[in-house]
Design a protein around this motif. Structure first.
Motif, short mmCIF file in Angstrom:
data_model
loop_
_atom_site.label_atom_id
_atom_site.label_comp_id
_atom_site.label_asym_id
_atom_site.label_seq_id
_atom_site.Cartn_x
_atom_site.Cartn_y
_atom_site.Cartn_z
N LEU A 86 30.20 80.95 34.61
CA LEU A 86 29.91 80.07 33.48
C LEU A 86 30.17 78.61 33.83
N ALA A 87 31.17 78.37 34.66
CA ALA A 87 31.47 77.00 35.05
C ALA A 87 30.42 76.42 35.99
N VAL A 93 23.44 76.51 28.67
CA VAL A 93 23.16 77.92 28.96
C VAL A 93 24.04 78.84 28.11
N PRO A 94 25.38 78.70 28.11
CA PRO A 94 26.17 79.59 27.25
C PRO A 94 25.93 79.35 25.76
N LEU A 95 25.68 78.09 25.36
CA LEU A 95 25.45 77.84 23.95
C LEU A 95 24.12 78.42 23.48
N VAL A 151 19.29 74.09 32.72
CA VAL A 151 19.71 75.37 33.29
C VAL A 151 20.40 75.22 34.63
N GLY A 152 20.41 74.02 35.20
CA GLY A 152 21.06 73.84 36.48
C GLY A 152 20.17 74.21 37.65
N PRO A 153 20.68 74.06 38.85
CA PRO A 153 19.86 74.34 40.03
C PRO A 153 19.66 75.83 40.29
N TYR A 154 20.46 76.68 39.67
CA TYR A 154 20.38 78.12 39.93
C TYR A 154 19.81 78.84 38.70
N LEU A 159 19.74 83.00 34.29
CA LEU A 159 19.06 84.16 33.73
C LEU A 159 20.02 85.34 33.60
N ILE A 160 20.80 85.60 34.64
CA ILE A 160 21.74 86.73 34.63
C ILE A 160 22.82 86.52 33.58
#
Length: 442
Positions: A86-87, A93-95, A151-154, A159-160
């Protein structure tokens, strides 16, 4: 908190055991989460005193509240075990996962109870599974089209994480509508152990196995939760939801979405890098509020058997509501006291942490008032009350009013909402009159 809603006044009533000469009330009962269509009708040839019929239900609300609170530890344990992934992703993404999953969980729990009552647990599990499958598809589409800043670079990791969070909330929802909370709690023990291992990492060293075992633990408990659908020959009969069920499901959808937005607002408005003051009051308040709401709904339903006429029943409901309001006052009082104390502290960081505690305390009280109104079949009022704080918080910066900051504004809005909710609970304590009320008085 995902409290199973009560039955509406237009729903078919369950058979009741009553004294042969006693009058009956015209209001149908409320259905709490520990009484969903699993109480067999007593044989008519064995009449018993009215109070003995409700005694097991009165004693069971604490046990049901304890089991539900243990069930709610599953999403928290998954979040704790996945702290490192999560970090690595941006905060949207978590929200966004919380927003989609919590709103879907509320709406599908409300409608799933109706499906289970009419068509059985298999049909209810299939309904919940189909709803969360649609939400999972929506999440995949959002991750695919979202910019890197969100969503960041990953993208694969985002998604996971989203699918894992949605799967965990789907597990809790399926357990609630199929009445398998205790079994799911047992099957969730691996998630709890992984969370304990992740939290103990600074003392016992790095535990890279947590990231590998957590998806497997989520899948295992997910399969167990949807076992009624997976078993051969357990298809269950299909059922269609009534317009009233759909309206109540829409109300719970608004409630869940508003609550998720509120959590995000208070979290983002709080001090950077400090989330403990915000989450701690919520964790402490959930068991107490679950028990209080379970007691309230149980006492209101029991009044249908223990009172002699409509006037006595309304007096009973008003007394129960007064006690409930007294139980809901401490979060408001403590939250306001913490907010006032925060302005007396000289250090800005300490003041922000105390304000975070005040926000979490008031947020728990607002959740309790909202769920109480929804459990009393006041879904529209509950949805309006839940949606008001996010809307007001968003509109405040646009108004020509002085502002002390996002966190103080959020705490002030929550305090006003909590107070308004207490007043609404008091004003809606009177049961709605019915056409045959004069004929039922003694």
């Amino acid at each position: 908190m995902t409290i199973t809603p009560g039955r509406t006044r237009t729903a078919p009533r369950r058979p009741r055991r009553r004294p042969p000469a006693g009058p009956r009330h015209s209001l149908p009962p409320l259905i709490t989460s520990d009484q969903v269509a699993h109480t067999p009708a007593p044989p008519p040839e064995e009449p018993a005193p009215t109070r003995s019929h409700r005694a097991p239900a009165r004693r069971s609300y604490l046990r049901a509240a304890f089991v539900r609170c243990a069930l709610y530890l599953t999403p928290l344990s998954v979040a704790a075990a996945a702290a490192e992934p999560l970090a690595a992703v941006p905060w949207p993404v978590p929200l966004a996962t919380l927003l989609l999953g919590w709103a879907a969980a509320q709406a599908l729990t409300c409608t799933g109870v109706s499906v289970a009552r009419r068509a059985g647990p298999s049909a209810a599990a299939r309904w919940v599974g189909g709803g969360f499958a649609a939400v999972a598809g929506l999440w995949c589409a959002l991750v695919w089209v979202a910019p890197h800043a969100l969503v960041g670079p990953y993208r694969g990791l985002a998604l996971i994480i989203g699918l894992g969070g949605l799967g965990t909330l789907a597990t809790v929802t399926a357990a609630l509508v199929t009445r398998s909370e205790a079994a799911i709690v047992v099957w969730s023990l691996p998630c709890w152990l992984l969370a304990a291992s992740a939290l103990a990492e600074p003392w016992i060293g790095r535990t890279a196995e947590v990231g590998l075992l957590l998806p497997a633990a989520i899948v295992v408990v997910l399969v167990r939760a949807f076992q009624p659908v997976l078993l051969p020959g357990a298809g269950g009969r299909r059922t269609r939801l009534s317009p009233a069920d759909l309206r109540r499901g829409g109300g719970y959808l608004v409630i869940g979405a508003s609550q998720a937005v509120l959590v995000g607002l208070v979290w983002q408005a709080g001090p950077s890098g400090s989330t403990a003051p915000f989450w701690l009051p919520l964790l402490l308040a959930v068991p107490i509020l679950e028990a209080l709401i379970g007691w309230h709904t149980g006492q209101v339903e029991a009044g249908l058997d223990t009172t002699e006429n409509g006037a006595d029943y309304r007096k009973h409901v008003r007394s129960v509501t007064l006690i409930t309001i007294v139980g809901l006052l401490p979060p408001f009082a403590v939250g306001v006291a913490l907010a006032l104390a925060a302005y007396q502290l000289p250090a800005a960081k300490t003041s922000a942490m105390v304000l975070g505690l005040a926000g979490g305390t008031l947020l728990g009280g607002v959740f309790a008032v909202t769920y109480l109104l929804a459990a009393r079949s006041r879904t529209g009022i509950a949805a309006t009350l839940a949606a008001a704080p996010p809307l007001v918080t968003v509109l405040l910066p646009m108004l020509p009013l002085p502002s002390s900051g996002r966190l103080p504004d959020a705490v002030a809005v929550l305090a006003a909402t909590h107070l308004a909710g207490l007043l609404v609970v008091a004003l809606t304590a009177q049961p709605a009159p019915t056409a045959d009320e004069p004929r039922r008085t003694s």
